[in-house]
Motif scaffolding. Structure first.
Motif, PDB file in Angstrom:
ATOM      1  N   ASP A 235       0.853  -1.190   0.000  1.00 53.26           N
ATOM      2  CA  ASP A 235       0.000   0.000   0.000  1.00 53.26           C
ATOM      3  C   ASP A 235       0.887   1.236   0.000  1.00 53.26           C
ATOM      4  N   TYR A 236       0.948   1.932  -1.115  1.00 53.86           N
ATOM      5  CA  TYR A 236       1.769   3.144  -1.245  1.00 53.86           C
ATOM      6  C   TYR A 236       1.089   4.064  -2.244  1.00 53.86           C
ATOM      7  N   LEU A 237       1.535   5.290  -2.254  1.00 49.29           N
ATOM      8  CA  LEU A 237       1.031   6.293  -3.194  1.00 49.29           C
ATOM      9  C   LEU A 237       2.144   6.689  -4.157  1.00 49.29           C
ATOM     10  N   VAL A 238       1.716   7.283  -5.249  1.00 46.55           N
ATOM     11  CA  VAL A 238       2.658   7.773  -6.250  1.00 46.55           C
ATOM     12  C   VAL A 238       2.402   9.270  -6.448  1.00 46.55           C
ATOM     13  N   ASP A 239       3.413  10.036  -6.168  1.00 51.15           N
ATOM     14  CA  ASP A 239       3.327  11.483  -6.391  1.00 51.15           C
ATOM     15  C   ASP A 239       3.626  11.752  -7.857  1.00 51.15           C
ATOM     16  N   HIS A 240       2.765  12.535  -8.539  1.00 49.18           N
ATOM     17  CA  HIS A 240       2.949  12.730  -9.986  1.00 49.18           C
ATOM     18  C   HIS A 240       2.364  14.063 -10.424  1.00 49.18           C
ATOM     19  N   SER A 241       2.669  14.460 -11.644  1.00 48.80           N
ATOM     20  CA  SER A 241       2.140  15.695 -12.233  1.00 48.80           C
ATOM     21  C   SER A 241       0.662  15.527 -12.534  1.00 48.80           C
ATOM     22  N   ILE A 242      -0.093  16.613 -12.331  1.00 52.93           N
ATOM     23  CA  ILE A 242      -1.534  16.592 -12.604  1.00 52.93           C
ATOM     24  C   ILE A 242      -1.768  17.468 -13.823  1.00 52.93           C
ATOM     25  N   VAL A 243      -1.558  16.910 -15.003  1.00 53.56           N
ATOM     26  CA  VAL A 243      -1.613  17.672 -16.251  1.00 53.56           C
ATOM     27  C   VAL A 243      -2.282  16.825 -17.328  1.00 53.56           C
ATOM     28  N   MET A 244      -3.075  17.513 -18.183  1.00 58.19           N
ATOM     29  CA  MET A 244      -3.657  16.879 -19.370  1.00 58.19           C
ATOM     30  C   MET A 244      -3.037  17.511 -20.607  1.00 58.19           C
ATOM     31  N   TYR A 245      -2.620  16.674 -21.553  1.00 60.62           N
ATOM     32  CA  TYR A 245      -1.940  17.146 -22.761  1.00 60.62           C
ATOM     33  C   TYR A 245      -2.873  16.980 -23.961  1.00 60.62           C
ATOM     34  N   LEU A 246      -3.076  18.071 -24.672  1.00 58.63           N
ATOM     35  CA  LEU A 246      -3.853  18.039 -25.911  1.00 58.63           C
ATOM     36  C   LEU A 246      -2.897  17.810 -27.073  1.00 58.63           C
ATOM     37  N   MET A 247      -3.120  16.722 -27.819  1.00 54.94           N
ATOM     38  CA  MET A 247      -2.267  16.354 -28.948  1.00 54.94           C
ATOM     39  C   MET A 247      -3.082  16.469 -30.234  1.00 54.94           C
TER      40      MET A 247
END
Length: 324
Positions: free
Chosen positions: A280-292
């Motif tokens: 049981d762990y979390l992952v810290d990450h970027s909160i971004v959506m990319y339009l391609m």
């Protein structure tokens, strides 16, 4: 003989009394000045005065002193009157000069304090000018920063080389997928993990709602893509079950640790696993959506501050203004 001496003595007494009466002064005599000495009667004059016969040397000396005292008193009186006139003249001049000085001072403005009204007004005007100049420069600087950032975002070649690139992953159906499988379609990509407690579900729900809104408003088909940054737990089956909870068109991708690292590096995505407690762990990450774009080139990113409506409107605006 005795009668002659007595007569001469009486004559001398009357002469001395008359002379001393003229020499008498109510105030003590001041020291003799040079002018008084100069007017002292010479001895020859005294000798030329005819005295009554029978007066001896003593009588001559007394008579000489009386004459000298008389002349000295007159000289002193004359000098005192001259000094008085000179003093009155000088006092008159001082009075006149004082009057003229007072009149000249009355013509000048009296300084009321350390700061005059003119200095105060100049100070206020200078301060107001500095404030206005500072505000103007601040606005200009902000506009320059905004223009520069806008040019960087909208530049045709800056974002293309920095974000995006080839990848090789596995979709939630177990098939190998590359960036070429998305050519010809507008794609929105989001990076997260299936065990995320709150952020990822919120962002995926927002993406799903924006996809439907874009279809309703403009008729444009958008392909939503979810890429896992937790390859250790996010298996194909786990990702398949996860994406079905948000939208039927949502595509889930996963892969090996190296494949996920490469795609995250290509899209400039930050992620890091936190301290482990069993599984049981979390992952810290970027909160971004990319339009391609349909060429799978980066167009614009959207952050967490956008809701479903602003996200949909922003994507529609970018698609309509896009130029190949």
């Amino acid at each position: 003989m005795a009668s002659i001496i007595s007569r001469n003595t009486n004559s001398l007494r009357s002469l001395c009394f008359h002379t001393l009466t003229r020499c008498r002064s109510p105030l003590p005599s001041p020291p003799l000045a040079d002018d008084a000495l100069q007017h002292r009667p010479p001895l020859s004059l005294l000798q030329s005065v005819s005295l009554p016969k029978g007066l001896g040397t003593l009588s001559l000396a007394i008579y000489q002193k009386c004459l000298f005292a008389t002349s000295t008193a007159e000289t002193v009186n004359q000098g005192g009157e001259a000094s008085k006139k000179a003093g009155e003249a000088s006092s008159g001049k001082e009075d006149k000069s004082g009057e003229s000085h007072q009149s000249s001072d009355s013509g000048k403005s009296v300084r009321g304090g350390p700061v005059s009204w003119l200095s105060f007004l100049l100070l206020v005007a200078t301060g107001a000018g500095i404030v206005l100049y500072y505000d103007k420069e601040k606005k200009r600087h902000i506009e320059e920063i905004y223009s520069a950032s806008k040019e960087v975002k909208e530049g045709p070649g800056v974002g293309k080389g920095a974000i995006g690139g080839p990848f090789n992953l596995i979709n939630h159906d177990g098939k190998n997928v590359t960036e070429k499988d998305f050519l010809g379609k507008w794609t929105v990509m989001y990076f997260g993990f299936t065990h995320c407690p709150d952020i990822c579900p919120e962002e995926l729900l927002k993406l799903a709602a924006a996809v439907d809104k874009i279809k309703q408003k403009s008729g444009i088909e958008i392909v939503p893509v979810f890429i896992s940054v937790d390859p250790e737990r996010d298996t194909v089956e786990q990702v398949g079950e996860y994406v079905k909870e948000f939208h039927l068109k949502l595509i889930g991708l996963t892969g090996s640790t190296d494949e996920i690292r490469n795609v995250a590096r290509a899209y400039r995505v930050y992620y890091m696993k936190t301290a482990e407690e069993d599984s049981d762990y979390l992952v810290d990450h970027s909160i971004v959506m990319y339009l391609m774009c349909p060429d799978m080139q980066f167009v614009k990113f959207f952050g967490k501050n956008n809701d479903a409506d602003s996200l949909a409107d922003g994507i529609i605006k970018e698609i309509k203004s896009y130029k190949k």
